[in-house]
Structures are given as structure tokens and as C-alpha cells.
Design an enzyme around this catalytic site. Structure first.
Site, PDB file in Angstrom:
ATOM      1  N   GLU A 188       2.056   0.539 -14.581  1.00 39.86           N
ATOM      2  CA  GLU A 188       1.077   0.320 -13.512  1.00 39.86           C
ATOM      3  C   GLU A 188      -0.166  -0.404 -14.035  1.00 39.86           C
ATOM      4  O   GLU A 188      -0.802  -1.177 -13.316  1.00 39.86           O
ATOM      5  CB  GLU A 188       0.664   1.675 -12.898  1.00 39.86           C
ATOM      6  CG  GLU A 188       1.659   2.234 -11.907  1.00 39.86           C
ATOM      7  CD  GLU A 188       1.481   1.658 -10.502  1.00 39.86           C
ATOM      8  OE1 GLU A 188       2.040   0.576 -10.241  1.00 39.86           O
ATOM      9  OE2 GLU A 188       0.761   2.268  -9.690  1.00 39.86           O
ATOM     10  N   GLY A 191       0.795  -1.232   0.000  1.00 40.99           N
ATOM     11  CA  GLY A 191       0.000   0.000   0.000  1.00 40.99           C
ATOM     12  C   GLY A 191       0.818   1.268   0.000  1.00 40.99           C
ATOM     13  O   GLY A 191       0.273   2.365   0.021  1.00 40.99           O
ATOM     14  N   ASP A 226      -0.819   6.999  -8.117  1.00 37.51           N
ATOM     15  CA  ASP A 226       0.432   6.496  -7.528  1.00 37.51           C
ATOM     16  C   ASP A 226       1.643   6.909  -8.357  1.00 37.51           C
ATOM     17  O   ASP A 226       2.633   7.430  -7.821  1.00 37.51           O
ATOM     18  CB  ASP A 226       0.383   4.965  -7.416  1.00 37.51           C
ATOM     19  CG  ASP A 226      -0.608   4.495  -6.367  1.00 37.51           C
ATOM     20  OD1 ASP A 226      -0.699   3.286  -6.136  1.00 37.51           O
ATOM     21  OD2 ASP A 226      -1.303   5.342  -5.772  1.00 37.51           O
TER      22      ASP A 226
HETATM   23  N1  LIG Z   1      11.209  -3.327  -6.508  1.00 38.76           N
HETATM   24  C1  LIG Z   1      10.397  -4.038  -7.322  1.00 38.76           C
HETATM   25  N2  LIG Z   1      10.926  -4.820  -8.288  1.00 38.76           N
HETATM   26  C2  LIG Z   1      10.120  -5.536  -9.120  1.00 38.76           C
HETATM   27  N3  LIG Z   1       8.769  -5.547  -9.053  1.00 38.76           N
HETATM   28  C3  LIG Z   1       8.204  -4.787  -8.105  1.00 38.76           C
HETATM   29  C4  LIG Z   1       8.971  -3.991  -7.194  1.00 38.76           C
HETATM   30  N4  LIG Z   1       8.102  -3.348  -6.356  1.00 38.76           N
HETATM   31  C5  LIG Z   1       6.862  -3.717  -6.735  1.00 38.76           C
HETATM   32  N5  LIG Z   1       6.924  -4.580  -7.765  1.00 38.76           N
HETATM   33  C6  LIG Z   1       5.774  -5.200  -8.460  1.00 38.76           C
HETATM   34  O1  LIG Z   1       4.579  -4.602  -7.955  1.00 38.76           O
HETATM   35  C7  LIG Z   1       3.814  -5.592  -7.247  1.00 38.76           C
HETATM   36  C8  LIG Z   1       3.199  -4.954  -5.992  1.00 38.76           C
HETATM   37  O2  LIG Z   1       2.351  -3.961  -6.493  1.00 38.76           O
HETATM   38  P1  LIG Z   1       0.930  -3.639  -5.780  1.00 38.76           P
HETATM   39  O3  LIG Z   1       0.378  -2.488  -6.528  1.00 38.76           O
HETATM   40  O4  LIG Z   1       0.145  -4.876  -5.658  1.00 38.76           O
HETATM   41  O5  LIG Z   1       1.375  -3.195  -4.312  1.00 38.76           O
HETATM   42  P2  LIG Z   1       1.909  -1.766  -3.859  1.00 38.76           P
HETATM   43  O6  LIG Z   1       2.227  -0.914  -5.059  1.00 38.76           O
HETATM   44  O7  LIG Z   1       3.002  -1.998  -2.911  1.00 38.76           O
HETATM   45  O8  LIG Z   1       0.649  -1.191  -3.083  1.00 38.76           O
HETATM   46  P3  LIG Z   1      -0.386  -0.025  -3.552  1.00 38.76           P
HETATM   47  O9  LIG Z   1      -0.484  -0.149  -5.053  1.00 38.76           O
HETATM   48  O10 LIG Z   1      -1.649  -0.360  -2.875  1.00 38.76           O
HETATM   49  O11 LIG Z   1       0.250   1.263  -3.126  1.00 38.76           O
HETATM   50  C9  LIG Z   1       4.818  -6.661  -6.863  1.00 38.76           C
HETATM   51  O12 LIG Z   1       4.134  -7.892  -6.666  1.00 38.76           O
HETATM   52  C10 LIG Z   1       5.719  -6.680  -8.087  1.00 38.76           C
HETATM   53  O13 LIG Z   1       5.116  -7.401  -9.158  1.00 38.76           O
HETATM   54  C1  LIG Z   2      -6.368   1.501  -4.728  1.00 43.48           C
HETATM   55  C2  LIG Z   2      -5.824   2.653  -5.534  1.00 43.48           C
HETATM   56  O1  LIG Z   2      -6.761   3.719  -5.530  1.00 43.48           O
HETATM   57  C3  LIG Z   2      -4.564   3.202  -4.904  1.00 43.48           C
HETATM   58  C4  LIG Z   2      -3.493   2.187  -4.712  1.00 43.48           C
HETATM   59  O2  LIG Z   2      -2.361   2.783  -4.102  1.00 43.48           O
HETATM   60  C5  LIG Z   2      -5.574   2.155  -6.953  1.00 43.48           C
HETATM   61  C6  LIG Z   2      -5.278   3.284  -7.929  1.00 43.48           C
HETATM   62  O3  LIG Z   2      -5.741   4.417  -7.680  1.00 43.48           O
HETATM   63  O4  LIG Z   2      -4.570   2.988  -8.935  1.00 43.48           O
HETATM   64 MG   LIG Z   3       0.848  -0.480  -6.549  1.00 42.81          MG
END
Ligand SMILES: Nc1ncnc2c1ncn2[C@@H]1O[C@H](COP(=O)(O)OP(=O)(O)OP(=O)(O)O)[C@@H](O)[C@H]1O
Ligand SMILES: C[C@@](O)(CCO)CC(=O)[O-]
Ligand SMILES: [Mg+2]
Length: 382
Positions: A186, A142, A197
């Protein structure tokens, strides 16, 4: 030829998920970063390779450039016009990644590797090279790990392509272009991202963001007049943003009017929070009144996020634990586990803060504080 891209993670103070459906959201960069070091290799050898070294996961993968070219076909195009990764191309990328038979504990990396291959070949074609990736951000929690990865990578790729093709060694990088390419990365990872993001990871600071369909997204800087101190709790509960975003869209199809009303309410919370953060506060009484209102808005947003089904038992445990000390917490990012924000009032003593952290960590969670609203993407020549 070598460059390094460095991009921050983020927190969302209000509006996550609703922002995908057109509501406003407030996000800020944090001082945890992903770095992508990119080096081109001499080409023309039979064994030209494209390599990625994911240092934190101790995972090193490579593909012959000839294989990538054969499978993906022509990827050349105008790098100033970011383009969507089609579902057909994504299937091809997924197949190339699947051949590596990632260990089960790393299977979530597949989407990130697809994003890497798509962005690299779209911007640099099939030139041999090596990317070394390190990150301070917990993945899938997140805090925008996917966006910081896509932004750092896109920034490095565009900087390298400009050196290569434009011989523009010190040309100021086009941040809009970086953010648009990162958004395409993304899309591979999030499925249906709003763009908040990658935008806040590229430009940094704090922004009010509203996704537009017929025109460019609405991005408004939010200038905080008082420091915002946030405690972040990592529940260590893994989840996947793509599936959480999809679950909200499916619920909106089942309950269109109810969900639309919730999105409208979250839109108002984001609007009010932006105005509140920018409002002047002459003395401590005014600051405390402002902080009380900010906590109320966060509390309402958390309640609505629970309504749309993206909270989690671990998140609710943090909410209940901090509530005992009259503090307010809300999930940040996609929810379903991951990280939780707790607003720390300026008047809260260090001793009380430490006691709250102990109570939270007794639940098996990890707590840390971050600086809110720092710099965005940075690109360095190596
Ligand atoms: N440093 C990295 N190297 C390679 N892939 C990555 C890296 N960081 C994130 N990822 C990719 O992004 C995925 C996580 O993205 P996800 O959007 O599900 O979570 P987040 O970005 O941490 O949370 P949120 O989008 O809610 O802020 C990982 O499973 C991987 O596929
Ligand atoms: C859940 C969400 O609103 C934020 C994820 O960090 C997804 C997005 O806006 O791309
Ligand atoms: Mg993400």
C-alpha cells in the site's frame, strides 16, 4: 505448488484522510473480493519467467527472472520482517514496469504492478511463477481495491513460502504478518497510507483504527448491535488516492492549526460513531433514534471532508440528490470522485429506495448495495 488468496474491499464510515494524521477512523469489510491465484513453476530453465495475468483488464505481463535478479539485486531477507520498498528500489521497479509500455488507459496500474513485483521478490525471491488476478471491486474508487489486491497477494505469497520453506502445508497463516506486508504494498500505491485499508481487508468485520507512530496501531473491533444497510454509488469519476492523500498533507502544511482542528473534530465523530453503532436499541423507536444520530455524524463528516478539499462535484450531486429524500450520503475512501455511501434506514421502504436509486442513476452513476462487516482474508490450497 498453488495457492489462492481472497481478500475483501472496504468502506470507511468515518475518519478517512484524518486517520493518516492520527485521528480515529471506522472501517468495515464488504462482500466484494479480489482473488490472487499463485502457482510456482519448475525453476532452472533458461526462460524462467515471473508472470501476472490481470484477467479483468485483459492484461498479461511477464519478466525473465534473470532480468529481475540483475536489475533488483539481492531481495532475499527474513519474510517474517516486512520491509519498506526504498525509493531507489521503487525507481528500479518503475523502470521495469515502464518497459512494458502499458496502454494509456491502464497507466494507473503501474503502482499496482510495482507492488506486485516488490512483494513477490521480497517473499519468494526470483522463483518462476504465475499470478492470476480477478476482482469484483471497481479500481480507484474508494472501496479499497489496492488494499484487497495487496492483502490477497501477500496472503498467497506467505502461504506459498511457508509450504516451500517450512513444509507447513496447513499451518494457520499469520494475519498480522500478511497485513504488514500488504501495508508495504500500500505504501507503494498510496504513498502515505494509514494502514486502515489493509488492516480491515485482512481481518474483516468492522474496526476502529488509529495510526500510532511510536507503537503498534490501535485496532479495536466494533460490534454493531443493529444491521447497517448502505447504498453505494460509484460516480465512475477516476481518481488517485496517492495524490488525494498528498493534497490533504499539503493543505495541512499551509493551514496547520485549522486542519488540526478539523482532524480533531473527525476523531470525535469516529469515536461517537463507534459508541453509537455498539449501543443497544431495544425497539424500533430506539433504532430510529440511533439511525438519526448516525446519519448526523455521517453528514458532519462529509462536511469536514469537503473542508479539507477531497469532495467532488459528482459526490456533491449524490449528497444533494439523496438529501431531497432526507437521506445522508458521504464519500468513502480517498474521495475526489469514486464511491459514495448513503445510509439506508431500516424503515425505508423498498419502493422509496428504488426511486432514490433511479434518481441517482439518472445522473449517470452506478448504484449497488453490499453486506457490511464480512470475513477478511482467506487462503486456499489449490
Ligand atoms: N486487482 C488489481 N490488480 C492490480 N492492481 C490493482 C488492483 N486493484 C487495485 N490495483 C492498484 O491500486 C490502484 C488503485 O488504488 P487506489 O488506492 O488509488 O484506489 P482504491 O484502493 O480503489 O481506493 P481507496 O484507496 O480510496 O479505498 C490501481 O490503480 C492499481 O495500481
Ligand atoms: C484516504 C485514506 O484515509 C483511506 C483510503 O481508503 C488513506 C489511508 O488511510 O491510507
Ligand atoms: Mg487504495
Amino acid at each position: 505448488m498453488e495457492v489462492k488468496g481472497r481478500a475483501p474491499g472496504k468502506i470507511i464510515l468515518a475518519g478517512e484522510h484524518a486517520v493518516v494524521h492520527g485521528a480515529a477512523a471506522i472501517a468495515a469489510s464488504i462482500d466484494l473480493y479480489t482473488e490472487v491465484h499463485l502457482a510456482l513453476r519448475p525453476s532452472g530453465q533458461e526462460d524462467d519467467l515471473l508472470e501476472i495475468d490481470l484477467k479483468d483488464m485483459k492484461l498479461n505481463l511477464s519478466w525473465p527472472c534473470s532480468q529481475l535478479k540483475e536489475v533488483l539485486g539481492d531481495c532475499s531477507g527474513d519474510t517474517t520482517l516486512p520491509r519498506l520498498c526504498t525509493s531507489e528500489k521503487l525507481d528500479l521497479l518503475a523502470g521495469i514496469v515502464a518497459e512494458k509500455k502499458l496502454p494509456q488507459e491502464n497507466i494507473q496500474l503501474s503502482s499496482g504492478l510495482c507492488a506486485f513485483l516488490f512483494l513477490y521478490t521480497s517473499i519468494l525471491g526470483f522463483k518462476p511463477g504465475k499470478a492470476v488476478v480477478t476482482s469484483e471491486l471497481p479500481m480507484g474508487s474508494g472501496l479499497g481495491s489496492s488494499a484487497s489486491f495487496c492483502v490477497a497477494l501477500s496472503g498467497a505469497l506467505i502461504a506459498l513460502s511457508e509450504k516451500l520453506f517450512l513444509n507447513a502445508n496447513e499451518k494457520k497463516i499469520d494475519l498480522e504478518l500478511v497485513s504488514k506486508w500488504a501495508y508495504e504494498g500500500e505504501r507503494i500505491i498510496h504513498g502515505k497510507p494509514s494502514g486502515i485499508d489493509n488492516t480491515v481487508s485482512t481481518f474483516g468485520n468492522m474496526i476502529k483504527f488509529k495510526k500510532e507512530v511510536t507503537k503498534t496501531n490501535s485496532i479495536t473491533p466494533v460490534n454493531s448491535t443493529t444491521p447497517l444497510k448502505m447504498l453505494i454509488t460509484d460516480t465512475r469519476v477516476g481518481r488517485n488516492t496517492k495524490s488525494l492523500v498528498a493534497s490533504v498533507s499539503e493543505r495541512a502544511l499551509r493551514h496547520p492549526h485549522a486542519m488540526s482542528s478539523i482532524f480533531d473534530a473527525i476523531n470525535s465523530i469516529s469515536d461517537e460513531l463507534a459508541l453509537l453503532v455498539e449501543s443497544p436499541a431495544a425497539d424500533q423507536v430506539a433504532i430510529s433514534e440511533k439511525e438519526e444520530k448516525l446519519m448526523e455524524l455521517m453528514e458532519m463528516n462529509q462536511g469536514l471532508l469537503q473542508c479539507i478539499g477531497v469532495s467532488h462535484e459528482s459526490i456533491e450531486t449524490v449528497v444533494r440528490t439523496t438529501m431531497k429524500s432526507k437521506l445522508v450520503s458521504k464519500l468513502t475512501g480517498a474521495g475526489g470522485g469514486g464511491c459514495v455511501l448513503t445510509f439506508v434506514p431500516t424503515q425505508l421502504s423498498a419502493a422509496v429506495t428504488e426511486n432514490i436509486i433511479s434518481q441517482i442513476e439518472e445522473c449517470g452513476f452506478r448504484c449497488f448495495t453490499v453486506e457490511v462487516g464480512g470475513s477478511g482474508l482467506q487462503v486456499f490450497s489449490c
